[in-house]
Design a protein around this motif. Structure first.
Motif, PDB file in Angstrom:
ATOM      1  N   GLY A  41       0.871  -1.174   0.000  1.00 57.92           N
ATOM      2  CA  GLY A  41       0.000   0.000   0.000  1.00 57.92           C
ATOM      3  C   GLY A  41       0.905   1.220   0.000  1.00 57.92           C
ATOM      4  O   GLY A  41       1.656   1.456  -0.936  1.00 57.92           O
ATOM      5  N   THR A  42       0.869   1.973   1.091  1.00 58.04           N
ATOM      6  CA  THR A  42       1.828   3.069   1.242  1.00 58.04           C
ATOM      7  C   THR A  42       1.889   3.473   2.705  1.00 58.04           C
ATOM      8  O   THR A  42       1.072   3.044   3.520  1.00 58.04           O
ATOM      9  CB  THR A  42       1.446   4.284   0.357  1.00 58.04           C
ATOM     10  N   GLY A  43       2.870   4.322   3.031  1.00 57.82           N
ATOM     11  CA  GLY A  43       3.021   4.810   4.400  1.00 57.82           C
ATOM     12  C   GLY A  43       3.644   6.191   4.380  1.00 57.82           C
ATOM     13  O   GLY A  43       4.374   6.548   3.446  1.00 57.82           O
ATOM     14  N   GLY A 100      10.231  11.339   1.495  1.00 58.83           N
ATOM     15  CA  GLY A 100       9.196  10.791   0.628  1.00 58.83           C
ATOM     16  C   GLY A 100       8.311   9.788   1.357  1.00 58.83           C
ATOM     17  O   GLY A 100       8.268   9.737   2.589  1.00 58.83           O
ATOM     18  N   LEU A 101       7.601   8.964   0.605  1.00 58.07           N
ATOM     19  CA  LEU A 101       6.722   7.940   1.170  1.00 58.07           C
ATOM     20  C   LEU A 101       7.546   6.726   1.617  1.00 58.07           C
ATOM     21  O   LEU A 101       8.732   6.619   1.315  1.00 58.07           O
ATOM     22  CB  LEU A 101       5.685   7.514   0.120  1.00 58.07           C
ATOM     23  N   PHE A 102       6.898   5.794   2.290  1.00 57.83           N
ATOM     24  CA  PHE A 102       7.596   4.613   2.798  1.00 57.83           C
ATOM     25  C   PHE A 102       8.308   3.870   1.662  1.00 57.83           C
ATOM     26  O   PHE A 102       9.422   3.371   1.830  1.00 57.83           O
ATOM     27  CB  PHE A 102       6.602   3.679   3.507  1.00 57.83           C
ATOM     28  N   GLN A 103       7.680   3.804   0.489  1.00 53.63           N
ATOM     29  CA  GLN A 103       8.285   3.096  -0.642  1.00 53.63           C
ATOM     30  C   GLN A 103       9.631   3.691  -1.037  1.00 53.63           C
ATOM     31  O   GLN A 103      10.503   2.983  -1.554  1.00 53.63           O
ATOM     32  CB  GLN A 103       7.336   3.126  -1.839  1.00 53.63           C
ATOM     33  N   HIS A 104       9.818   4.979  -0.771  1.00 52.66           N
ATOM     34  CA  HIS A 104      11.047   5.653  -1.199  1.00 52.66           C
ATOM     35  C   HIS A 104      12.237   5.381  -0.277  1.00 52.66           C
ATOM     36  O   HIS A 104      13.365   5.744  -0.611  1.00 52.66           O
ATOM     37  CB  HIS A 104      10.801   7.164  -1.312  1.00 52.66           C
TER      38      HIS A 104
END
Length: 510
Positions: free
Chosen positions: A164-166, A175-179
């Motif tokens: 999902g994302t965080g 940035g976001l968790f993915q980054h």
């Protein structure tokens, strides 16, 4: 005590369980869910600590990966009759949605909740998908490290944040968790194990975030870590007037000297903007250990700066800062336990708070689920910072839910489902809305669809843990599906996993 329990059981029998769960839910939560939540927490914490200390996790990890591969190959041998999904029960996720697909899809059991390795030389931690943020912070902070982006609630899992994302108040830098992820390991639809990074299987690495488990099963992730300091020096600034709030919030978010930036908006024209930095030293007379069970809920503490109309500075222990909204589940707990912030309750029972979101879902029943759906909003909309003022006005007109959570983040260019319109990084803001709408014309589907249209029009994004009412065409207008669809074709995912839209959107699920 025994006679009280008997009387309570009789009362429940006379009034009916549905009535009690809807109108007096706090009784059930306080008597049953809070103690049960404590047992859950102790079990998982002790288990994780023992496994990590005994260094058995990596050996068990390889064995568990082979077991997942075996299950996938068995599914293929049996003729691939239905889509696959993780065997984790829907009620265990932090999302308020309970996925109905779990009943019809082939459940692949993934019992992977361990921290595998902390490599301080490479500055990465390798973790399994069901390791949660509470676990990760407890371990990393104890050895002087932390994640650059550490999403708020204890129970959020690495797998959920990757698929999902965080986001967190440090996201305006990182940035976001993915980054902050540097590698993913997945079991694909054919049972093969693949590692992907920016340089190796790069397309898959970019496509995994936001895919909600529809490209493969995540079995491990490598995430960046940074040195931690003991305290967060936090400055509270009350701001009046919508234009002024947006201006000050944007300035604070653009200032990279601020390690943390967050806003809590209490009405259309009043907010508190918080900026923080990490430090190893604290002024003793300004220390506030907000994580102690008897302390006021954080959002109420922040509001005191607004009602008193004064700025202030406090020093908060790092881990307590990270989980500042956990005890009150942001401000959702006030609807479940109305007296939860009362000093007497906090002193006597605050150590058991919060109840596990998973247990709340498990026990909510169809009546409460329907009521929540029609009279309650839980949404995170990601908006370009330049449209913040218009977005807050839109939220005010459509739902008028306060407080609003404002969290800035840097959206980096990419080729996955979520990236800025151009090739340059862009400052965005997450507007989190959790609570009961105050507008009379609120209607869950129509109101949310109008918000979704606004978000699409400004090239924003909707977090997919929430109720999504878009049709398929609107969904793929919001998200970039080019790489995602190509990889689903190439990796044989179309027969193995549902499309992300079919998995999460209400119009597809109902």
């Amino acid at each position: 005590i025994r006679s009280l329990v008997v009387l309570l059981a009789l009362w429940v029998r006379v009034r009916g369980l549905d009535y009690v769960l809807v109108h007096q839910r706090w009784i059930f939560v306080c008597l049953f869910l809070l103690p049960l939540s404590v047992v859950f927490d102790v079990y998982y914490y002790v288990r994780a600590w023992l496994i990590f200390k005994m260094c058995s996790a990596p050996k068990l990890h390889d064995q568990r990966v082979r077991d997942i591969q075996r299950q996938v190959r068995e599914w293929k041998k049996e003729g691939s009759k239905s889509f696959m999904c993780t065997g984790r029960p829907g009620w265990l996720t932090v999302s308020l949605r309970v996925g109905k697909y779990k009943k019809t899809h082939k459940n692949i059991m993934i019992n992977m909740m361990d921290i595998l390795e902390v490599d301080t030389k490479r500055q990465v931690v390798r973790v399994e998908p069901l390791a949660n943020m509470g676990q990760v912070t407890a371990l990393l902070n104890s050895i002087g490290w932390t994640l650059p982006v550490l999403p708020e609630l204890d129970d959020l899992t690495v797998g959920g944040l990757v698929m999902g994302t965080g986001i967190e108040s440090s996201s305006h830098i990182y940035g976001l968790f993915q980054h902050i992820c540097v590698a993913f390991e997945l079991v694909l639809a054919d049972g093969s194990l693949v590692r992907c990074t920016e340089d190796e299987n790069s397309d898959l690495f970019h496509a995994v975030p936001w895919s909600c488990g529809t490209l493969g099963f995540l079995v491990a992730a490598e995430i960046k870590i940074i040195p931690a300091k003991a305290w967060v020096k936090l400055r509270y600034e009350p701001v009046r007037g919508l234009e002024n709030i947006c201006k000050r919030f944007t300035e604070a978010s653009q200032n990279k000297q601020n390690a943390f930036v967050e806003g809590l908006q209490y009405s259309l024209d009043s907010a508190v903007i918080m900026t923080g930095t990490m430090t190893d030293h604290a002024e003793p007379n300004k220390v506030n250990r907000i994580g102690l069970h008897f302390k006021p809920w954080f959002f109420k503490h922040v509001e005191s700066y607004l009602s008193g109309d004064y700025t202030g500075v406090e020093y908060i222990p790092l881990r307590q800062y990270y989980h500042r909204h956990t005890r009150s589940i942001f401000w959702e707990l006030q609807d479940i336990i109305p007296f939860g912030n009362n000093p007497v309750f906090r002193w006597l029972f605050g150590w058991m708070v919060p109840p596990k979101i998973s247990l709340l879902k498990l026990t909510q029943g169809e009546t409460i689920r329907r009521l929540y759906e029609q009279h309650h909003v839980v949404q995170d909309m990601l908006i370009p910072m330049k449209h913040l003022q218009a977005a807050i006005m839109q939220f005010h007109q459509e739902i008028s839910v306060y407080p609003l959570w404002l969290c800035p983040f840097l959206l980096q260019p990419g080729r996955g489902m979520v990236h800025p319109k151009g090739q340059q990084e862009e400052l965005y803001v997450d507007i989190g809305s959790y609570g009961e709408p105050r507008v009379k014309h609120f209607e869950a589907k129509a109101s949310t669809r109008r918000l979704e249209k606004f978000v699409r029009d400004v090239h924003g994004f909707q977090m997919l843990y929430a109720d999504v009412y878009m049709d398929r065409e609107e969904f793929w207008e919001m998200f970039d599906g080019r790489l995602y669809h190509r990889l689903r074709e190439e990796l044989g995912c179309k027969e193995a996993f549902p499309e992300v839209y079919d998995k999460i959107c209400k119009s597809a699920r109902h």
